[in-house]
Design a protein around this motif. Structure first.
Motif, PDB file in Angstrom:
ATOM      1  N   THR A 461      37.183  43.630  95.397  1.00  0.00           N
ATOM      2  CA  THR A 461      38.502  42.944  96.110  1.00  0.00           C
ATOM      3  C   THR A 461      37.858  41.888  97.003  1.00  0.00           C
ATOM      4  O   THR A 461      37.891  39.995  97.331  1.00  0.00           O
ATOM      5  N   LEU A 462      36.894  41.530  97.403  1.00  0.00           N
ATOM      6  CA  LEU A 462      35.614  40.973  98.100  1.00  0.00           C
ATOM      7  C   LEU A 462      34.950  39.503  97.328  1.00  0.00           C
ATOM      8  O   LEU A 462      34.947  38.631  98.649  1.00  0.00           O
ATOM      9  N   GLY A 463      35.437  40.179  95.847  1.00  0.00           N
ATOM     10  CA  GLY A 463      34.220  38.936  95.984  1.00  0.00           C
ATOM     11  C   GLY A 463      32.537  38.934  95.984  1.00  0.00           C
ATOM     12  O   GLY A 463      32.549  37.409  95.690  1.00  0.00           O
ATOM     13  N   MET A 464      31.369  39.881  96.369  1.00  0.00           N
ATOM     14  CA  MET A 464      30.756  39.877  96.371  1.00  0.00           C
ATOM     15  C   MET A 464      30.106  39.894  95.621  1.00  0.00           C
ATOM     16  O   MET A 464      30.661  40.697  94.592  1.00  0.00           O
ATOM     17  N   GLY A 465      28.617  39.100  95.177  1.00  0.00           N
ATOM     18  CA  GLY A 465      27.887  39.321  94.345  1.00  0.00           C
ATOM     19  C   GLY A 465      27.485  41.103  94.249  1.00  0.00           C
ATOM     20  O   GLY A 465      27.108  40.921  95.689  1.00  0.00           O
ATOM     21  N   VAL A 466      26.702  41.478  92.666  1.00  0.00           N
ATOM     22  CA  VAL A 466      25.795  42.697  93.391  1.00  0.00           C
ATOM     23  C   VAL A 466      24.626  42.122  93.503  1.00  0.00           C
ATOM     24  O   VAL A 466      24.117  43.531  94.563  1.00  0.00           O
ATOM     25  N   ASN A 467      24.242  41.260  93.538  1.00  0.00           N
ATOM     26  CA  ASN A 467      22.818  41.346  94.346  1.00  0.00           C
ATOM     27  C   ASN A 467      22.498  40.801  95.352  1.00  0.00           C
ATOM     28  O   ASN A 467      21.555  40.080  96.133  1.00  0.00           O
ATOM     29  N   ASN A 468      23.889  40.263  95.745  1.00  0.00           N
ATOM     30  CA  ASN A 468      24.000  39.280  97.528  1.00  0.00           C
ATOM     31  C   ASN A 468      23.456  39.816  98.567  1.00  0.00           C
ATOM     32  O   ASN A 468      24.278  41.266  98.727  1.00  0.00           O
ATOM     33  N   PRO A 469      22.708  39.955  99.910  1.00  0.00           N
ATOM     34  CA  PRO A 469      21.759  40.465 100.068  1.00  0.00           C
ATOM     35  C   PRO A 469      22.781  41.410 101.464  1.00  0.00           C
ATOM     36  O   PRO A 469      22.914  42.538 101.824  1.00  0.00           O
ATOM     37  N   GLY A 470      23.820  40.135 101.546  1.00  0.00           N
ATOM     38  CA  GLY A 470      25.268  40.721 102.619  1.00  0.00           C
ATOM     39  C   GLY A 470      26.223  42.308 102.076  1.00  0.00           C
ATOM     40  O   GLY A 470      26.294  42.975 102.857  1.00  0.00           O
ATOM     41  N   GLN A 471      26.675  41.774 100.697  1.00  0.00           N
ATOM     42  CA  GLN A 471      26.840  43.018 100.028  1.00  0.00           C
ATOM     43  C   GLN A 471      25.553  44.117 100.038  1.00  0.00           C
ATOM     44  O   GLN A 471      25.801  44.977 100.479  1.00  0.00           O
ATOM     45  N   VAL A 472      24.262  44.301  99.911  1.00  0.00           N
ATOM     46  CA  VAL A 472      24.034  45.418  99.648  1.00  0.00           C
ATOM     47  C   VAL A 472      23.465  45.979 101.268  1.00  0.00           C
ATOM     48  O   VAL A 472      23.484  47.307 101.006  1.00  0.00           O
ATOM     49  N   LEU A 473      23.375  44.688 102.262  1.00  0.00           N
ATOM     50  CA  LEU A 473      23.328  45.960 103.209  1.00  0.00           C
ATOM     51  C   LEU A 473      24.715  45.759 103.353  1.00  0.00           C
ATOM     52  O   LEU A 473      24.701  47.206 104.205  1.00  0.00           O
ATOM     53  N   LEU A 474      25.679  46.130 102.894  1.00  0.00           N
ATOM     54  CA  LEU A 474      27.098  46.184 103.393  1.00  0.00           C
ATOM     55  C   LEU A 474      26.995  47.297 102.808  1.00  0.00           C
ATOM     56  O   LEU A 474      28.081  48.365 103.447  1.00  0.00           O
ATOM     57  N   PHE A 475      26.610  47.838 101.386  1.00  0.00           N
ATOM     58  CA  PHE A 475      26.817  48.973 100.515  1.00  0.00           C
ATOM     59  C   PHE A 475      26.237  50.287 101.547  1.00  0.00           C
ATOM     60  O   PHE A 475      26.923  50.998 101.648  1.00  0.00           O
ATOM     61  N   MET A 476      25.037  49.693 101.620  1.00  0.00           N
ATOM     62  CA  MET A 476      23.773  51.228 102.441  1.00  0.00           C
ATOM     63  C   MET A 476      24.810  51.252 103.828  1.00  0.00           C
ATOM     64  O   MET A 476      25.256  52.259 103.397  1.00  0.00           O
ATOM     65  N   ALA A 477      25.751  50.369 104.274  1.00  0.00           N
ATOM     66  CA  ALA A 477      25.893  50.790 105.022  1.00  0.00           C
ATOM     67  C   ALA A 477      27.597  51.126 105.243  1.00  0.00           C
ATOM     68  O   ALA A 477      27.587  52.726 105.488  1.00  0.00           O
ATOM     69  N   GLU A 478      28.456  51.415 104.405  1.00  0.00           N
ATOM     70  CA  GLU A 478      29.791  51.991 104.107  1.00  0.00           C
ATOM     71  C   GLU A 478      28.819  53.276 103.588  1.00  0.00           C
ATOM     72  O   GLU A 478      29.618  54.272 103.486  1.00  0.00           O
ATOM     73  N   MET A 479      28.088  53.436 102.667  1.00  0.00           N
ATOM     74  CA  MET A 479      27.405  54.821 101.921  1.00  0.00           C
ATOM     75  C   MET A 479      26.713  55.791 103.472  1.00  0.00           C
ATOM     76  O   MET A 479      26.627  56.511 103.138  1.00  0.00           O
ATOM     77  N   ILE A 480      25.381  54.904 103.878  1.00  0.00           N
ATOM     78  CA  ILE A 480      25.614  56.122 104.704  1.00  0.00           C
ATOM     79  C   ILE A 480      26.719  56.856 105.901  1.00  0.00           C
ATOM     80  O   ILE A 480      26.585  57.284 106.062  1.00  0.00           O
ATOM     81  N   LEU A 481      27.161  55.456 106.754  1.00  0.00           N
ATOM     82  CA  LEU A 481      28.266  56.374 107.294  1.00  0.00           C
ATOM     83  C   LEU A 481      29.151  56.581 107.024  1.00  0.00           C
ATOM     84  O   LEU A 481      29.332  57.790 106.464  1.00  0.00           O
ATOM     85  N   VAL A 482      29.909  55.591 105.514  1.00  0.00           N
ATOM     86  CA  VAL A 482      31.191  56.389 105.187  1.00  0.00           C
ATOM     87  C   VAL A 482      30.477  57.750 104.268  1.00  0.00           C
ATOM     88  O   VAL A 482      31.543  59.461 104.687  1.00  0.00           O
ATOM     89  N   GLY A 483      30.102  57.416 103.317  1.00  0.00           N
ATOM     90  CA  GLY A 483      29.336  58.645 103.139  1.00  0.00           C
ATOM     91  C   GLY A 483      28.839  59.838 103.532  1.00  0.00           C
ATOM     92  O   GLY A 483      29.139  61.285 102.982  1.00  0.00           O
TER      93      GLY A 483
END
Length: 578
Positions: A461-483
């Motif tokens: 949906t957002l079109g971010m690259g898997v290795n994009n630092p912003g995507q990595v940080l976003l994923f970590m925040a999502e998994m830690i908080l939402v997960g």
């Protein structure tokens, strides 16, 4: 004395859980090789009891499970220190003896914990007065939390004639016998971490029972756990058998004709205990003796245990049935409070972050490329579960964990850890295991669903690259908080279902929200007419304590404290029943 005001122990802090677990294992292992009770007997070979029988009337206080958070511990200490409490227009005098019934400190018996959670609050509530010629005495039975260091610091505090505020310690062992007025006795026993009663302790009580008990003696027994309740939860629990052995063989002298004949009319009129942090009174059926009052009064300061899981009738001493007469809190209030587990993440942020970081670390392992140029997140991002890609979804999962043994190990670790967490000692064992397995499976489903959702959103949906630092940080925040939050909610739902429907996990489901209210203690009057037990309770503890003194000599003001009788006084008349 200077001390730090401590909050209630957070039992779901992973660091606290690990530390307490290590202490438990070490004390259980080494306690079998170096039993402090035997060392006590070797150093103190005199068989002595403590004589308070020269009074016409005596007052005695009993409190248990007390050294936890400051607010409840100090609130109760303040009540115990008052010269008298007036209830229903009757003044009840402060106990000339204070008996602590086990678990005098939480979570482990380190010197700093005793100072902050027990000695400090009790010293501040009732400062030592050297000019007081009528200082009350204090005796203590150790509970499992006191035993986690092999009883070292418990013995330093309670067996060396030290002061606990204005209360004076007297005992020389971890067990004791008090001779009370009118041939009443109070016997406090020490059962080390559910072990058998040691031989020197048996000899100590047998000598007192043989030489000093009479056919008219009435005994109040203090133990560190309500074994009659635990037996009703788990028929394989052996603590009740040990208590019955002590009563039959040691107090009544069963098996020795002369000893048994002398004590055959002896009565155990009450057994007082804690370990479960509520008030509950069972009463045995009437016969040729007074009914025996089986009272759990573990409301001295620790989190509240539920009461709705207690059975209405259980098997008690000598196979007699015992009926549940009163509980505090009420079963209705107990049920309502149990629903607080549904907001488990609010009370246990550390567990929330633990789950979230665990999920993040598992994803990191799955992300490493092994058999395909695409990572698992890129594969997940290409799936649309709403459009029916369910089989492909499970195919990606199987492919991922089959090529990443470390990730498979973490999945199994999470599932098995949650499954082994299951309480199989209460209720129907197989049903409990099924509930535990479903609970573990839901956590794995949650992890992989969120892995897909965040991959689909961030990469698709957002079109971010898997290795994009912003995507990595976003994923970590999502998994830690939402997960973490969703895993915490799943955990809380499981606890609520367990304690409300399966009637198990009573400790795990109540230590989570650490309820400070519904505290209690007992005040006893012993006179020529018999024993009267006043169960005193308070629904709320004071939380606005302010230190108006100094750090070295604190003086706390707050309140008021609203206390009440939990039920009508329990009267055990000093007369034989024909």
């Amino acid at each position: 004395m200077k001390f730090e005001r401590k909050p209630m122990v957070n039992w779901y802090d992973p660091k606290q859980l690990a530390f307490t677990g290590v202490k438990t294992v070490l004390s259980s292992v080494f306690g079998n090789f170096a039993d402090r009770r035997e060392l006590q007997a070797a150093l103190d070979q005199e068989i002595q009891f403590y004589d308070y029988s020269d009074r016409e009337e005596m007052w005695l206080d009993f409190i248990s499970d007390l050294g936890d958070g400051f607010n409840p511990t100090f609130t109760l200490a303040d009540l115990l220190a008052r010269e008298s409490l007036t209830l229903r227009g009757k003044p009840l005098k402060r106990g000339e003896v204070l008996v602590m019934g086990g678990d005098e400190v939480y979570p482990t018996p380190e010197p700093i914990e005793y100072n902050n959670r027990l000695r400090g609050p009790y010293n501040a509530a009732f400062p030592k007065d050297e000019n007081d010629s009528n200082r009350p005495d204090v005796f203590a039975v150790p509970g499992n939390h006191d035993w986690y260091d092999g009883l070292t610091n418990f013995l330093r505090l309670f067996t060396q004639k030290r002061s606990l505020g204005n209360w004076q310690t007297q005992q020389s062992r971890s067990y004791f016998a008090l001779k009370l007025p009118h041939d009443h006795w109070l016997v406090g026993i020490d059962v080390q971490l559910n072990a058998d009663i040691d031989y020197p302790q048996i000899c100590y009580f047998r000598e007192i029972a043989r030489q000093h008990f009479t056919s008219q003696s009435k005994v109040i027994l203090c133990a560190s756990e309500p074994s009659w309740v635990y037996k009703s939860f788990d028929e394989n629990n052996e603590s009740f058998d040990r208590l019955q052995f002590f009563i039959d063989r040691v107090l009544f002298g069963k098996g020795e004709a002369e000893y048994e004949e002398k004590n055959k009319s002896l009565e155990v009129i009450a057994i007082l205990t804690g370990d479960l942090h509520h008030y509950a009174r069972y009463e045995t059926s009437k016969g040729k003796e007074h009914p025996c009052q089986l009272i759990t009064a573990g409301g001295g300061g620790a989190f509240m245990h539920p009461t709705h899981t207690l059975k209405k009738e259980i098997e008690s001493l000598k196979g007699q049935p015992a009926a549940l007469k009163k509980v505090f809190p009420s079963k209705g209030d107990s049920v309502k409070l149990s629903f607080l587990n549904l907001i488990f993440p609010y009370f246990s942020l550390t567990m929330l972050f633990f789950f979230g970081i665990f999920h993040t670390f598992t994803t990191w392992i799955l992300q490493s490329n092994v058999e395909s140029p695409e990572s698992i997140m890129e594969k997940m991002a290409g799936l649309d579960l709403l459009d029916g890609d369910i089989s492909a979804f499970f195919g990606v999962i199987i492919s991922g964990i089959s090529h990443h043994p470390a990730a498979l190990f973490l999945n199994l670790l999470l599932f098995m850890g949650i499954l082994l967490f299951t309480d199989t000692k209460s209720g129907r064992k197989n049903l409990n295991y099924i509930a535990g397995a479903i609970h573990g499976g839901l956590h794995l489903m949650n992890f992989y669903f969120l892995l897909w959702l965040f991959s689909f959103t961030n990469l698709g949906t957002l079109g971010m690259g898997v290795n994009n630092p912003g995507q990595v940080l976003l994923f970590m925040a999502e998994m830690i908080l939402v997960g973490g939050i969703i895993s915490g909610i799943l955990f809380g739902v499981y606890l609520s279902f367990s304690v409300l429907v399966l009637k198990n996990h009573i400790t795990e489901a109540s230590s989570s929200y650490r309820w400070e209210g519904y505290k209690n203690f007992l005040r006893l009057s012993i006179s020529g007419e018999g024993v009267t037990i006043y169960p005193i309770g308070l629904k709320k503890v004071v939380r606005n304590w302010k230190n108006t003194g100094t750090e070295e000599n604190p003086k706390f003001e707050g309140g008021p404290i609203s206390y009440e009788l939990i039920e009508d006084p329990i009267v055990i008349k000093n007369e034989k029943i024909s």
